[in-house]
Structures are given as C-alpha cells and as structure tokens.
Design a protein around this motif. Sequence first.
Motif, PDB file in Angstrom:
ATOM      1  N   PHE A   1      35.789  43.731  46.830  1.00  0.00           N
ATOM      2  CA  PHE A   1      36.791  44.005  47.864  1.00  0.00           C
ATOM      3  C   PHE A   1      36.879  45.506  48.133  1.00  0.00           C
ATOM      4  O   PHE A   1      36.707  46.306  47.229  1.00  0.00           O
ATOM      5  CB  PHE A   1      38.179  43.547  47.390  1.00  0.00           C
TER       6      PHE A   1
ATOM      7  N   PHE B   1      35.905  41.982  52.366  1.00  0.00           N
ATOM      8  CA  PHE B   1      35.559  41.456  51.058  1.00  0.00           C
ATOM      9  C   PHE B   1      34.279  40.651  51.140  1.00  0.00           C
ATOM     10  O   PHE B   1      33.794  40.323  52.238  1.00  0.00           O
ATOM     11  CB  PHE B   1      36.713  40.656  50.439  1.00  0.00           C
TER      12      PHE B   1
ATOM     13  N   TYR C   1      32.037  37.462  48.972  1.00  0.00           N
ATOM     14  CA  TYR C   1      31.965  36.463  47.911  1.00  0.00           C
ATOM     15  C   TYR C   1      30.564  36.303  47.353  1.00  0.00           C
ATOM     16  O   TYR C   1      30.354  35.575  46.384  1.00  0.00           O
ATOM     17  CB  TYR C   1      32.431  35.097  48.416  1.00  0.00           C
TER      18      TYR C   1
ATOM     19  N   GLY D   1      37.531  28.808  41.492  1.00  0.00           N
ATOM     20  CA  GLY D   1      37.766  27.876  42.586  1.00  0.00           C
ATOM     21  C   GLY D   1      39.217  27.506  42.766  1.00  0.00           C
ATOM     22  O   GLY D   1      39.662  27.224  43.871  1.00  0.00           O
ATOM     23  N   GLY D   2      39.987  27.538  41.661  1.00  0.00           N
ATOM     24  CA  GLY D   2      41.391  27.186  41.767  1.00  0.00           C
ATOM     25  C   GLY D   2      42.258  28.328  42.222  1.00  0.00           C
ATOM     26  O   GLY D   2      43.460  28.193  42.337  1.00  0.00           O
ATOM     27  N   GLY D   3      41.662  29.469  42.432  1.00  0.00           N
ATOM     28  CA  GLY D   3      42.427  30.625  42.885  1.00  0.00           C
ATOM     29  C   GLY D   3      43.140  31.317  41.751  1.00  0.00           C
ATOM     30  O   GLY D   3      43.141  30.862  40.625  1.00  0.00           O
ATOM     31  N   GLY D   4      43.732  32.443  42.053  1.00  0.00           N
ATOM     32  CA  GLY D   4      44.540  33.144  41.077  1.00  0.00           C
ATOM     33  C   GLY D   4      43.720  33.801  39.992  1.00  0.00           C
ATOM     34  O   GLY D   4      43.707  33.351  38.851  1.00  0.00           O
ATOM     35  N   TYR D   5      43.028  34.820  40.311  1.00  0.00           N
ATOM     36  CA  TYR D   5      42.176  35.503  39.352  1.00  0.00           C
ATOM     37  C   TYR D   5      42.464  36.993  39.394  1.00  0.00           C
ATOM     38  O   TYR D   5      42.957  37.522  40.382  1.00  0.00           O
ATOM     39  CB  TYR D   5      40.705  35.243  39.674  1.00  0.00           C
ATOM     40  N   GLU D   6      42.119  37.666  38.300  1.00  0.00           N
ATOM     41  CA  GLU D   6      42.407  39.086  38.188  1.00  0.00           C
ATOM     42  C   GLU D   6      41.393  39.910  38.959  1.00  0.00           C
ATOM     43  O   GLU D   6      40.192  39.698  38.841  1.00  0.00           O
ATOM     44  CB  GLU D   6      42.391  39.501  36.721  1.00  0.00           C
ATOM     45  N   GLN D   7      41.895  40.876  39.721  1.00  0.00           N
ATOM     46  CA  GLN D   7      41.028  41.834  40.377  1.00  0.00           C
ATOM     47  C   GLN D   7      41.007  43.112  39.558  1.00  0.00           C
ATOM     48  O   GLN D   7      42.056  43.595  39.122  1.00  0.00           O
ATOM     49  CB  GLN D   7      41.497  42.114  41.807  1.00  0.00           C
TER      50      GLN D   7
END
Lengths: 115, 112
Positions: free
Chosen positions: A33, A48, A50, A98-104
């Motif tokens: 990102f 961003f 992927y 895939g479930g979302g909510g991950y640390e950047q």
Amino acid sequence: DVKVTQSSRYLVKRTGEKVFLECVQDMDHENMFWYRQDPGLGLRLIYFSYDVKMKEKGDIPEGYSVSREKKERFSLILESASTNQTSMYLCASSLWAGGGGYEQYFGPGTRLTVT
Amino acid sequence: QQQVKQSPQSLIVQKGGISIINCAYENTAFDYFPWYQQFPGKGPALLIAIRPDVSEKKEGRFTISFNKSAKQFSLHIMDSQPGDSATYFCAGWADSWGKLQFGAGTQVVVTP
C-alpha cells in the motif's frame, strides 16, 4: 521482524519533476500500500496492490501511478510533481487474509517537499 | 468524505491519568477495527484491534470499547505514561472494500 524500507527519508523536488518513491518489504507479503499522511487528514490511501503487476486505486490516486514488478517492491510515481503533493508518504505491506482484518506493517515514511 | 471520524484532534494528560480517544464510523460493513500508534519519525504500528462481536478488548493498559448500535468505538489508555506520547489512529476495515479507512488521528501528550 517484518521490515518495510523506503528509499529516502527526505526528498526535495522541483515542480514538474518526475518523482519515484521506492518501497521494499522482506516478509513475502502479498499486499502492499501507499498512503500519504497530512495533518488533520490522517492516512489516505493512494494505491494498493494484491499481487505482482496488479494495482488498485485508493481514495486519492489522481496525480500518482504505481508499479509492482516484483513481489517485494512497490513503487509510487509522481509523473509531474506539484506543490500540493508535498506530504509524508508511507508504504505498508500485509499478508493476504481472506477473512479480512490483518495487520499492516509500515515503513518509516518519506517526507517529500515539492518547491 | 471521511468514513471514520476521530476526536479529539489532540489531548494532554498527566502521568497516571486516563486518555480517551473516540471514533465513529458510517460504513456498517466494517468488521474489523484496529488502532495504530505512531511515534515521531516512525511509521504507524498496530496497537490493538477489535471485531464487532465483542464489546471490549483489553491488552495491558490499552482497552477498546465498542458500541455496535451507536457505531462508535473508543481507545482508553489507563495509567498513561510519558512513553505513550504519540499519535493514535483508529481505522475500519470491510472485506467488500479491501482497504483500511483511517481516522484523522489524535496527538496524545502525557506530561510527567
């Protein structure tokens, strides 16, 4: 530890110059990102990616482009720098979840001044 | 249009006091709410995060309170220390968006 490095901490460019900001991550993350940070506006997403050679526009893509030729490297390009692009630029990377909510994980930032 | 509204913009608290930062969101599709902490000269780093199926999450002196019906969440820093002086960002994430929406940030200064 995840490490995200940015090519420059400080950069001064002239109006109309083409500017390249480079970002490299060493943890084999799929996602990368580019944000800009301005006082009172928080972090705003520019572009961003992927996957390699893949890019998506963020909230403020105008005046910017990106390149991702290798998984670990994500470049932000200012085709013709303008004074309103003076800002702090932050690169980040993360795993794909895939479930979302991950640390950047963020780099230290590049403070760009356009004169 | 800011999807996540954060207040206050700045906060000064004495050592040992409680710092409270509030955020409100509009997108009901958000299903993950992280807080990031940023020290001067550094990039932001994840501090704590919550999903909307719980109303509170605590990690050490940091607690997130979440009110789904009001679409609000807050960060409480208990027993604030000078080392907590930083800028704090709340954010919201939705799978359908595939990106984090950040609040404007709160600069916290803890005086000795």
